[in-house]
Motif scaffolding. Sequence first.
Motif, PDB file in Angstrom:
ATOM      1  N   ASN A  10       0.945  -1.214   0.198  1.00 44.68           N
ATOM      2  CA  ASN A  10       0.058  -0.086   0.144  1.00 44.68           C
ATOM      3  C   ASN A  10       0.860   1.305   0.048  1.00 44.68           C
ATOM      4  OD1 ASN A  10      -2.863   1.115   0.296  1.00 44.68           O
ATOM      5  ND2 ASN A  10      -2.156   1.877   2.035  1.00 44.68           N
ATOM      6  N   LYS A  11       1.771   1.106   0.595  1.00 40.54           N
ATOM      7  CA  LYS A  11       2.640   2.369   0.889  1.00 40.54           C
ATOM      8  C   LYS A  11       3.585   2.521  -0.263  1.00 40.54           C
ATOM      9  CE  LYS A  11       5.876   4.649   4.264  1.00 40.54           C
ATOM     10  NZ  LYS A  11       6.590   4.631   5.296  1.00 40.54           N
ATOM     11  N   GLN A  12       4.042   1.428  -0.956  1.00 44.14           N
ATOM     12  CA  GLN A  12       4.800   1.508  -2.374  1.00 44.14           C
ATOM     13  C   GLN A  12       3.846   2.103  -3.611  1.00 44.14           C
ATOM     14  OE1 GLN A  12       6.541  -2.416  -2.721  1.00 44.14           O
ATOM     15  NE2 GLN A  12       8.448  -1.680  -1.802  1.00 44.14           N
ATOM     16  N   LEU A  13       2.723   1.570  -3.544  1.00 47.76           N
ATOM     17  CA  LEU A  13       1.800   1.870  -4.581  1.00 47.76           C
ATOM     18  C   LEU A  13       1.048   3.136  -4.513  1.00 47.76           C
ATOM     19  CD1 LEU A  13      -0.007  -1.526  -5.063  1.00 47.76           C
ATOM     20  CD2 LEU A  13       1.565  -0.472  -6.500  1.00 47.76           C
ATOM     21  N   PHE A  14       0.677   3.528  -3.225  1.00 52.05           N
ATOM     22  CA  PHE A  14      -0.104   4.678  -3.109  1.00 52.05           C
ATOM     23  C   PHE A  14       0.544   5.838  -2.230  1.00 52.05           C
ATOM     24  CE2 PHE A  14      -3.316   1.398  -3.311  1.00 52.05           C
ATOM     25  CZ  PHE A  14      -3.652   1.697  -4.456  1.00 52.05           C
ATOM     26  N   GLY A  15       1.776   5.530  -1.334  1.00 46.64           N
ATOM     27  CA  GLY A  15       2.488   6.294  -0.674  1.00 46.64           C
ATOM     28  C   GLY A  15       1.894   6.824   0.727  1.00 46.64           C
ATOM     29  N   ILE A  16       0.854   5.814   1.034  1.00 47.81           N
ATOM     30  CA  ILE A  16       0.318   6.051   2.286  1.00 47.81           C
ATOM     31  C   ILE A  16       0.318   4.515   3.053  1.00 47.81           C
ATOM     32  CG2 ILE A  16      -1.905   6.377   3.609  1.00 47.81           C
ATOM     33  CD1 ILE A  16      -2.808   8.006   1.101  1.00 47.81           C
ATOM     34  N   GLU A  17       0.672   4.733   4.237  1.00 42.48           N
ATOM     35  CA  GLU A  17       0.852   3.577   5.110  1.00 42.48           C
ATOM     36  C   GLU A  17      -0.639   2.890   5.315  1.00 42.48           C
ATOM     37  OE1 GLU A  17       2.906   4.346   8.841  1.00 42.48           O
ATOM     38  OE2 GLU A  17       4.684   4.530   7.857  1.00 42.48           O
ATOM     39  N   CYS A  18      -0.776   1.426   5.357  1.00 41.22           N
ATOM     40  CA  CYS A  18      -1.887   0.697   5.654  1.00 41.22           C
ATOM     41  C   CYS A  18      -2.006   0.781   7.278  1.00 41.22           C
ATOM     42  CB  CYS A  18      -2.027  -0.560   4.993  1.00 41.22           C
ATOM     43  SG  CYS A  18      -0.659  -1.732   5.782  1.00 41.22           S
ATOM     44  N   PRO A  19      -3.360   0.250   7.575  1.00 40.73           N
ATOM     45  CA  PRO A  19      -3.453   0.066   9.111  1.00 40.73           C
ATOM     46  C   PRO A  19      -2.418  -0.993   9.828  1.00 40.73           C
ATOM     47  CG  PRO A  19      -5.740   0.257   8.108  1.00 40.73           C
ATOM     48  CD  PRO A  19      -4.343   0.130   6.875  1.00 40.73           C
ATOM     49  N   GLY A  20      -2.136  -1.921   8.767  1.00 40.49           N
ATOM     50  CA  GLY A  20      -1.093  -3.082   9.315  1.00 40.49           C
ATOM     51  C   GLY A  20       0.298  -2.645   9.382  1.00 40.49           C
ATOM     52  N   CYS A  21       0.634  -1.487   8.793  1.00 40.05           N
ATOM     53  CA  CYS A  21       2.036  -0.990   8.903  1.00 40.05           C
ATOM     54  C   CYS A  21       2.536  -1.163  10.299  1.00 40.05           C
ATOM     55  CB  CYS A  21       2.160   0.247   8.091  1.00 40.05           C
ATOM     56  SG  CYS A  21       2.213   0.234   6.496  1.00 40.05           S
ATOM     57  N   GLY A  22       3.839  -1.569  10.296  1.00 47.09           N
ATOM     58  CA  GLY A  22       4.505  -1.838  11.500  1.00 47.09           C
ATOM     59  C   GLY A  22       4.498  -2.956  12.404  1.00 47.09           C
ATOM     60  N   THR A  23       3.487  -3.898  11.734  1.00 47.56           N
ATOM     61  CA  THR A  23       3.227  -5.243  12.289  1.00 47.56           C
ATOM     62  C   THR A  23       4.710  -6.118  12.458  1.00 47.56           C
ATOM     63  OG1 THR A  23       1.240  -5.224  11.649  1.00 47.56           O
ATOM     64  CG2 THR A  23       1.891  -7.210  12.449  1.00 47.56           C
ATOM     65  N   GLN A  24       5.487  -6.284  11.368  1.00 40.19           N
ATOM     66  CA  GLN A  24       6.582  -6.890  11.158  1.00 40.19           C
ATOM     67  C   GLN A  24       7.648  -6.369  12.161  1.00 40.19           C
ATOM     68  OE1 GLN A  24       7.868  -8.556   7.226  1.00 40.19           O
ATOM     69  NE2 GLN A  24       6.446  -6.744   6.755  1.00 40.19           N
ATOM     70  N   ARG A  25       7.804  -5.129  12.089  1.00 41.93           N
ATOM     71  CA  ARG A  25       8.808  -4.524  13.089  1.00 41.93           C
ATOM     72  C   ARG A  25       8.368  -4.596  14.631  1.00 41.93           C
ATOM     73  NH1 ARG A  25       8.604   1.200  10.047  1.00 41.93           N
ATOM     74  NH2 ARG A  25       6.609   0.384   9.451  1.00 41.93           N
ATOM     75  N   ALA A  26       7.180  -4.558  14.755  1.00 37.48           N
ATOM     76  CA  ALA A  26       6.779  -4.773  16.205  1.00 37.48           C
ATOM     77  C   ALA A  26       6.899  -6.242  16.798  1.00 37.48           C
ATOM     78  CB  ALA A  26       5.243  -4.217  16.468  1.00 37.48           C
ATOM     79  N   ILE A  27       6.696  -7.134  15.782  1.00 35.05           N
ATOM     80  CA  ILE A  27       7.124  -8.570  16.271  1.00 35.05           C
ATOM     81  C   ILE A  27       8.558  -8.835  16.341  1.00 35.05           C
ATOM     82  CG2 ILE A  27       6.958 -10.911  15.212  1.00 35.05           C
ATOM     83  CD1 ILE A  27       4.367 -10.374  14.120  1.00 35.05           C
ATOM     84  N   ALA A  28       9.362  -7.966  15.539  1.00 32.00           N
ATOM     85  CA  ALA A  28      10.926  -8.072  15.738  1.00 32.00           C
ATOM     86  C   ALA A  28      11.297  -7.458  16.849  1.00 32.00           C
ATOM     87  CB  ALA A  28      11.535  -7.336  14.464  1.00 32.00           C
ATOM     88  N   PHE A  29      10.624  -6.329  17.529  1.00 35.31           N
ATOM     89  CA  PHE A  29      10.922  -5.509  18.679  1.00 35.31           C
ATOM     90  C   PHE A  29      10.427  -6.461  19.790  1.00 35.31           C
ATOM     91  CE2 PHE A  29      10.912  -1.275  16.762  1.00 35.31           C
ATOM     92  CZ  PHE A  29      12.234  -1.064  16.588  1.00 35.31           C
ATOM     93  N   LEU A  30       9.423  -7.315  19.532  1.00 38.22           N
ATOM     94  CA  LEU A  30       9.060  -8.092  20.768  1.00 38.22           C
ATOM     95  C   LEU A  30       9.884  -9.272  20.939  1.00 38.22           C
ATOM     96  CD1 LEU A  30       4.985  -8.728  20.208  1.00 38.22           C
ATOM     97  CD2 LEU A  30       6.417  -7.753  22.267  1.00 38.22           C
ATOM     98  N   LEU A  31      10.450  -9.800  19.845  1.00 37.46           N
ATOM     99  CA  LEU A  31      11.355 -11.187  19.895  1.00 37.46           C
ATOM    100  C   LEU A  31      12.554 -10.580  20.588  1.00 37.46           C
ATOM    101  CD1 LEU A  31      10.530 -12.673  16.450  1.00 37.46           C
ATOM    102  CD2 LEU A  31       9.963 -13.567  18.743  1.00 37.46           C
ATOM    103  N   ASP A  32      12.922  -9.372  20.569  1.00 33.58           N
ATOM    104  CA  ASP A  32      14.165  -8.738  20.890  1.00 33.58           C
ATOM    105  C   ASP A  32      13.964  -8.318  22.445  1.00 33.58           C
ATOM    106  OD1 ASP A  32      15.595  -8.850  18.669  1.00 33.58           O
ATOM    107  OD2 ASP A  32      15.216  -6.866  18.076  1.00 33.58           O
ATOM    108  N   GLY A  33      12.835  -8.408  23.105  1.00 34.43           N
ATOM    109  CA  GLY A  33      12.480  -7.994  24.335  1.00 34.43           C
ATOM    110  C   GLY A  33      12.030  -6.509  24.492  1.00 34.43           C
ATOM    111  N   GLU A  34      11.993  -5.794  23.641  1.00 32.64           N
ATOM    112  CA  GLU A  34      11.592  -4.481  23.574  1.00 32.64           C
ATOM    113  C   GLU A  34       9.911  -4.315  23.288  1.00 32.64           C
ATOM    114  OE1 GLU A  34      14.145  -1.971  20.869  1.00 32.64           O
ATOM    115  OE2 GLU A  34      15.895  -3.546  21.066  1.00 32.64           O
ATOM    116  N   PHE A  35       9.603  -4.209  24.354  1.00 33.75           N
ATOM    117  CA  PHE A  35       8.113  -4.371  24.519  1.00 33.75           C
ATOM    118  C   PHE A  35       7.425  -2.699  24.387  1.00 33.75           C
ATOM    119  CE2 PHE A  35       9.404  -7.931  27.322  1.00 33.75           C
ATOM    120  CZ  PHE A  35       8.888  -8.624  26.510  1.00 33.75           C
ATOM    121  N   TRP A  36       8.055  -1.844  24.733  1.00 33.39           N
ATOM    122  CA  TRP A  36       7.549  -0.384  24.520  1.00 33.39           C
ATOM    123  C   TRP A  36       7.658   0.075  23.296  1.00 33.39           C
ATOM    124  CZ3 TRP A  36       4.189   2.709  25.880  1.00 33.39           C
ATOM    125  CH2 TRP A  36       4.423   4.011  25.575  1.00 33.39           C
ATOM    126  N   GLN A  37       8.936  -0.651  22.767  1.00 34.97           N
ATOM    127  CA  GLN A  37       9.029  -0.095  21.336  1.00 34.97           C
ATOM    128  C   GLN A  37       8.254  -0.778  20.260  1.00 34.97           C
ATOM    129  OE1 GLN A  37      10.791   2.667  21.275  1.00 34.97           O
ATOM    130  NE2 GLN A  37      12.572   2.081  19.772  1.00 34.97           N
TER     131      GLN A  37
END
Length: 96
Positions: A10-37
């Motif tokens: 969505n961001k690549q095609l329209f230049g606007i983030e979708c409601p799910g943007c950040g999910t992968q990075r949030a999971i990566a932060f969780l796996l790293d133990g960075e819960f607030w991030q």
Amino acid sequence: MKEHMLPCMNKQLFGIECPGCGTQRAIAFLLDGEFWQAFKMFPAIYSLGLLFIFLGLHFIDKKRNYYKLLIASAILNGVVMLVAYFFKLYFNTITN
């Protein structure tokens, strides 16, 4: 790890983030133990986790009925995602 993440189409095609943007990075932060991030990256990460827990229980434990909890957590997750998305859009328009 972050170099292997999928881009948001969505961001690549329209230049606007979708409601799910950040999910992968949030999971990566969780796996790293960075819960607030993780929460700052994608506030619905914890309600999404709750939804998956109830979904797993629904499939594993056939003796109990988890249907109402599953629906309630899905609605909660949707509301949190949309509220966070509109906050992100609103604050991005103010700062730009």
